[in-house]
Design a protein around this motif. Structure first.
Motif, PDB file in Angstrom:
ATOM      1  N   ALA A 184       0.830  -1.208   0.000  1.00  0.00           N
ATOM      2  CA  ALA A 184       0.000   0.000   0.000  1.00  0.00           C
ATOM      3  C   ALA A 184       0.862   1.254   0.000  1.00  0.00           C
ATOM      4  O   ALA A 184       0.620   2.197  -0.756  1.00  0.00           O
ATOM      5  CB  ALA A 184      -0.939  -0.013   1.205  1.00  0.00           C
ATOM      6  N   GLU A 185       1.891   1.256   0.850  1.00  0.00           N
ATOM      7  CA  GLU A 185       2.721   2.455   1.027  1.00  0.00           C
ATOM      8  C   GLU A 185       3.639   2.691  -0.166  1.00  0.00           C
ATOM      9  O   GLU A 185       3.845   3.848  -0.574  1.00  0.00           O
ATOM     10  CB  GLU A 185       3.547   2.316   2.302  1.00  0.00           C
ATOM     11  N   TYR A 186       4.188   1.613  -0.741  1.00  0.00           N
ATOM     12  CA  TYR A 186       5.224   1.770  -1.760  1.00  0.00           C
ATOM     13  C   TYR A 186       4.755   1.443  -3.176  1.00  0.00           C
ATOM     14  O   TYR A 186       5.494   1.678  -4.130  1.00  0.00           O
ATOM     15  CB  TYR A 186       6.443   0.917  -1.400  1.00  0.00           C
ATOM     16  N   LEU A 187       3.532   0.910  -3.323  1.00  0.00           N
ATOM     17  CA  LEU A 187       3.007   0.624  -4.649  1.00  0.00           C
ATOM     18  C   LEU A 187       1.661   1.291  -4.890  1.00  0.00           C
ATOM     19  O   LEU A 187       1.531   2.140  -5.775  1.00  0.00           O
ATOM     20  CB  LEU A 187       2.870  -0.888  -4.859  1.00  0.00           C
ATOM     21  N   TYR A 188       0.646   0.910  -4.081  1.00  0.00           N
ATOM     22  CA  TYR A 188      -0.713   1.330  -4.399  1.00  0.00           C
ATOM     23  C   TYR A 188      -0.868   2.850  -4.369  1.00  0.00           C
ATOM     24  O   TYR A 188      -1.433   3.446  -5.298  1.00  0.00           O
ATOM     25  CB  TYR A 188      -1.720   0.687  -3.458  1.00  0.00           C
ATOM     26  N   VAL A 189      -0.385   3.490  -3.312  1.00  0.00           N
ATOM     27  CA  VAL A 189      -0.508   4.943  -3.216  1.00  0.00           C
ATOM     28  C   VAL A 189       0.335   5.649  -4.277  1.00  0.00           C
ATOM     29  O   VAL A 189      -0.178   6.519  -4.999  1.00  0.00           O
ATOM     30  CB  VAL A 189      -0.168   5.438  -1.792  1.00  0.00           C
ATOM     31  N   PRO A 190       1.629   5.327  -4.449  1.00  0.00           N
ATOM     32  CA  PRO A 190       2.404   5.993  -5.500  1.00  0.00           C
ATOM     33  C   PRO A 190       1.837   5.767  -6.908  1.00  0.00           C
ATOM     34  O   PRO A 190       1.858   6.675  -7.742  1.00  0.00           O
ATOM     35  CB  PRO A 190       3.796   5.371  -5.360  1.00  0.00           C
ATOM     36  N   GLU A 191       1.340   4.567  -7.179  1.00  0.00           N
ATOM     37  CA  GLU A 191       0.761   4.308  -8.497  1.00  0.00           C
ATOM     38  C   GLU A 191      -0.490   5.141  -8.722  1.00  0.00           C
ATOM     39  O   GLU A 191      -0.724   5.656  -9.828  1.00  0.00           O
ATOM     40  CB  GLU A 191       0.457   2.815  -8.651  1.00  0.00           C
ATOM     41  N   THR A 192      -1.311   5.272  -7.689  1.00  0.00           N
ATOM     42  CA  THR A 192      -2.509   6.105  -7.807  1.00  0.00           C
ATOM     43  C   THR A 192      -2.122   7.563  -8.027  1.00  0.00           C
ATOM     44  O   THR A 192      -2.733   8.266  -8.850  1.00  0.00           O
ATOM     45  CB  THR A 192      -3.376   5.961  -6.549  1.00  0.00           C
ATOM     46  N   GLU A 193      -1.114   8.015  -7.305  1.00  0.00           N
ATOM     47  CA  GLU A 193      -0.623   9.385  -7.505  1.00  0.00           C
ATOM     48  C   GLU A 193      -0.152   9.578  -8.947  1.00  0.00           C
ATOM     49  O   GLU A 193      -0.438  10.618  -9.578  1.00  0.00           O
ATOM     50  CB  GLU A 193       0.530   9.675  -6.544  1.00  0.00           C
ATOM     51  N   ALA A 194       0.567   8.585  -9.477  1.00  0.00           N
ATOM     52  CA  ALA A 194       1.088   8.702 -10.841  1.00  0.00           C
ATOM     53  C   ALA A 194      -0.041   8.730 -11.865  1.00  0.00           C
ATOM     54  O   ALA A 194      -0.036   9.549 -12.800  1.00  0.00           O
ATOM     55  CB  ALA A 194       2.039   7.541 -11.130  1.00  0.00           C
ATOM     56  N   LEU A 195      -1.002   7.853 -11.710  1.00  0.00           N
ATOM     57  CA  LEU A 195      -2.124   7.793 -12.650  1.00  0.00           C
ATOM     58  C   LEU A 195      -2.941   9.074 -12.613  1.00  0.00           C
ATOM     59  O   LEU A 195      -3.211   9.697 -13.640  1.00  0.00           O
ATOM     60  CB  LEU A 195      -3.003   6.590 -12.333  1.00  0.00           C
ATOM     61  N   PHE A 196      -3.334   9.477 -11.410  1.00  0.00           N
ATOM     62  CA  PHE A 196      -4.178  10.664 -11.301  1.00  0.00           C
ATOM     63  C   PHE A 196      -3.411  11.933 -11.704  1.00  0.00           C
ATOM     64  O   PHE A 196      -3.991  12.870 -12.250  1.00  0.00           O
ATOM     65  CB  PHE A 196      -4.720  10.792  -9.884  1.00  0.00           C
ATOM     66  N   GLY A 197      -2.105  11.944 -11.446  1.00  0.00           N
ATOM     67  CA  GLY A 197      -1.300  13.085 -11.877  1.00  0.00           C
ATOM     68  C   GLY A 197      -1.300  13.225 -13.388  1.00  0.00           C
ATOM     69  O   GLY A 197      -1.419  14.341 -13.924  1.00  0.00           O
ATOM     70  N   GLU A 198      -1.172  12.120 -14.087  1.00  0.00           N
ATOM     71  CA  GLU A 198      -1.204  12.171 -15.551  1.00  0.00           C
ATOM     72  C   GLU A 198      -2.587  12.568 -16.063  1.00  0.00           C
ATOM     73  O   GLU A 198      -2.710  13.307 -17.049  1.00  0.00           O
ATOM     74  CB  GLU A 198      -0.794  10.813 -16.117  1.00  0.00           C
TER      75      GLU A 198
END
Length: 761
Positions: free
Chosen positions: A688-702
């Motif tokens: 959750a801390e090192y994959l799910y949250v950063p991936e969500t940040e990356a997707l929504f940022g794009e």
């Protein structure tokens, strides 16, 4: 201090000794009793102590003496079954309690049931509730119970990630606790499908050597296919021997795997392939298509004999030839011609059954349903069943809770052929509380009414994800009545919680169950949605479905309907100070389920809004931006929550492995590969801390950048960012992922409650 005498059989099965020791332990804990244990060939002391007699007249000479002296008229059991009775009597100057069973393990059931019925004990996989009492009751007791189902059990599977959920991580002490719990719940069967351990090394010592336990396994693949060892095969073999010996000493059943055992968790060693050169079946399906994953062609007698040599080796080294199991040619197709494929699969079943009948003529064969559910049409299952021998074969349907068309109701087995009703419950990633309990309950009534239904089992890809489902299993395995789900929830709460906590937790569970049923391992076709594992969605949502409005409307309508209840559940949980470990664990299980559902719904709502935004201009931009912000924040609260309980820590799991025995120093990377692959992502703090949250940040940022620049989302850029995130995840040691300061559980739950309230569907 109360003094009690226990008399057990002197020469019968070891289970009677276990029963005596278990009674003595509980009597001491509950009433402070001073207990002496004698065998039935010893002289009784000249005193007036109460006597507990273990075993019927068939095995215990003192029981037989009381029967012939007409102190008791009988034992109210069917001999050689799992029936048991608990009967009090007066004999000379002794109060007597006779705990009798139709077979050895049933005497253990009688002990635990006595303390459950008359002393208020309750047993759970994660511990027991043992009350205190001044004395033990010995008067006016006459209980006789018989199980509805002959086969009652559990399957333990081969995935890896977290200690709580994955049996392969368990030590011998863990297994002793688990097997004791199985007996307390009056189950009688369990199965280990956690790999072949060292069977090849023992069956073919001239061909296959033990691998170096400090190096990657030669057959290791990617993701969950990376079966690199954490403990050596030598140790794993000794552990399997110990735990099965412990189970057999308690008269439990363990089915022996036979036939075509090659699968992703039981691959053929490269050494065997290179030296033995078995002919392999040519597959059309892609899964397990590497040479190590291909099934040996058992139309060749040598291959059939070699498969059974593995089975015979397991029996010789670890098991017993009492019960067998086969998966046939599961999860594979071999020809584009459906009839040709069917003929091959039928021939394999015939070969296995015939070989088994010749060598072990009295042992039943469980025909696993996974392939029947996945690849067969109902009429094809009926074709298979029509040629099976009902005196040998039993359809082991562990997909009874499916919503697919191919299920036991149209396989031609009800009222006609022996079968077992099974609850699959969830895939590896589905470790929260989920399932169509109402559907399962209605189908279970069919099973209970069918005399051909011989068993009830729980057969998921993980263990102890859902504490409620194990209680549901244990109750229904014995009782002929099928309680409503509401009544089962009431029973669960009254059993699991103290009187001061019960009403509050019951109210929460009653609000919670409709949210549970929003997700199941086999989704109903009406939702037009097959995903059941939320954390892999982060990858799939890079597609940002163009048809999101229509596709997700029904699901999001259900989410909106239960939104207030979801928020109130988390708010209520935030007000509890969990000084009780049962409540603490259930708070986390309920909370992560609710938060997980609404992270899921948040993703879908973002897809829907993105689809509308594209189709209708930019009218939904503000709503989409707000929904992305809320979903991301809820994902962060999930990470906060998971950081607060050791059940969800891979680091704690790894440290636990290292405490048991020598552990592969390179296994940490393998554990991450096993836990982060698309199929296996679950409720894991480090993920959750090192994959799910950063991936969500990356997707929504794009998505935000694409909206600002009036362009399409650059999916390649998102995938590239995912690769960078994964690289950091793999390279960062688990110990460095642990938080130095932990968040507040109460604040985390309250914040999650507020976020869900702010969702706009």
């Amino acid at each position: 201090m109360e003094e009690i005498l226990i008399v057990r059989p002197s020469t019968a099965h070891n289970a009677y000794k276990v029963a005596a020791d278990s009674f003595a332990e509980l009597a001491a804990r509950i009433a402070g009793a001073d207990v002496d244990i004698l065998t039935d060939d010893a002289s009784l002391p000249d005193d007036s102590r109460p006597i507990v007699i273990l075993g019927s007249d068939a095995v215990n000479h003192l029981s037989a003496k009381l029967y012939f002296e007409r102190v008791v008229d009988g034992f109210d059991i069917r001999y050689n079954t799992d029936d048991y009775s608990i009967i009090s009597a007066q004999w000379k100057n002794h109060q007597v309690l006779l705990l009798s069973g139709g077979r050895p393990r049933a005497a253990i059931y009688a002990v635990y049931r006595y303390f459950e019925l008359f002393c208020g004990c309750r047993y759970f996989w994660d511990g027991d509730r043992i009350p205190s009492a001044g004395t033990l009751p010995f008067d006016n007791i006459h209980v006789s119970e018989s199980p509805r189902f002959e086969y009652r059990g559990l399957r333990y599977f081969a995935h890896r990630s977290l200690h709580r959920f994955q049996a392969e991580h368990w030590s011998f002490d863990d297994w002793k606790q688990e097997i004791d719990w199985i007996l307390k719940k009056r189950l009688n069967m369990f199965m280990l499908r956690i790999g072949l351990d060292d069977l090849f090394q023992k069956a073919f010592p001239d061909l296959v050597s033990y691998p170096d336990p400090t190096q990657p396994l030669p057959e290791a693949g990617d993701g969950f296919d990376d079966r690199t060892l954490f403990w050596s095969l030598e140790y794993r073999g000794e552990l399997r021997r110990q735990l099965l010996e412990y189970a057999f000493e308690r008269d439990l059943w363990h089915p022996e795997d036979c036939g075509t055992m090659t699968h992703w968790y039981s691959r053929t060693p490269l050494e065997y392939l290179e030296k033995r050169k078995p002919s392999l079946l040519s597959q059309k399906s892609r899964g397990y298509s590497e040479a190590t994953g291909l099934v040996w062609d058992i139309r060749d007698d040598r291959n059939l004999n070699d498969y059974f040599k593995l089975t015979d080796t397991h029996i010789r080294e670890y098991g017993k030839p009492e019960l067998f199991h086969t998966i046939g040619l599961a999860e594979r197709s071999y020809s584009d011609d459906r009839e040709e494929n069917m003929r091959l699969k039928l021939n394999v079943y015939r070969r296995i059954a015939s070989h088994l009948k010749e060598k072990y003529p009295n042992a039943p064969l469980l025909i696993a349903s996974w392939d029947l559910w996945m690849f067969y049409k109902p009429e094809e299952v009926r074709r298979l069943v029509a040629e099976l021998d009902p005196s040998q074969s039993i359809i082991l349907d562990y997909t009874s809770d499916t919503t697919r068309e191919s299920n036991f109701t149209n396989w031609g087995i009800i009222g006609k052929f022996p079968w077992i009703f099974g609850i699959f419950s969830g895939y590896e990633s589905n470790s929260e509380i989920r399932g169509y309990y109402e559907l399962t309950n209605e189908r279970l009534k069919i099973a209970k009414d069918d005399s051909f239904c011989k068993g009830l089992i729980l057969w998921p890809e993980l263990s102890h994800g859902d504490t409620f489902v194990t209680e549901y299993l244990a109750y229904n395995a014995w009782e002929r009545e099928t309680l409503s789900i509401d009544s089962m929830i009431e029973k669960y709460c009254h059993d699991r919680y103290s009187s001061k906590d019960c009403d509050n937790m019951l109210s929460i569970w009653q609000s919670f169950m409709p949210i549970v049923e929003l997700r199941a391992w086999s989704m109903p076709p009406s939702l037009n949605q097959s995903y059941t594992d939320i954390f892999s969605h982060i990858f799939r949502y890079t597609d940002l479905d163009r048809d999101g409005d229509r596709k997700y409307a029904e699901m999001l309508a259900s989410a909106a309907k239960l939104q207030t209840a979801a928020s109130e559940i988390l708010s209520s949980l935030s007000k509890i100070s969990p000084d009780d470990e049962f409540i603490r664990r259930d708070i986390f299980d309920i909370a992560r389920t609710v938060i997980g559902r609404y992270i899921d719904f948040g993703y879908y709502r973002c897809c829907q809004l993105y689809s509308l935004n594209t189709d209708e201009g930019r009218s939904n931009t503000d709503a989409l931006l707000e929904m992305m912000n809320l979903t991301l924040e809820l994902s962060r609260r999930m990470s906060d929550l998971l950081s607060l309980h050791e059940d969800f820590s891979m680091f704690a799991t790894l440290e636990g492995m290292r405490a048991v025995t020598d552990t592969n120093p390179n296994f940490e990377t393998t554990l991450k590969h096993n836990a982060e692959c698309d199929y296996c992502r679950s409720y894991i703090y480090e993920n959750a801390e090192y994959l799910y949250v950063p991936e969500t940040e990356a997707l929504f940022g794009e998505v935000r950048r694409a909206l600002n620049e009036s362009r399409e989302v650059d999916r390649d850029a998102v995938r590239a960012k995912y690769s960078e995130i994964r690289k950091v995840y793999i390279e960062t040691p688990l110990k460095d992922m642990q938080r130095k300061e932990l968040p507040s559980l109460s604040c985390t739950l309250k914040s999650a409650s507020d976020i869900i309230t702010a969702y706009k569907f």
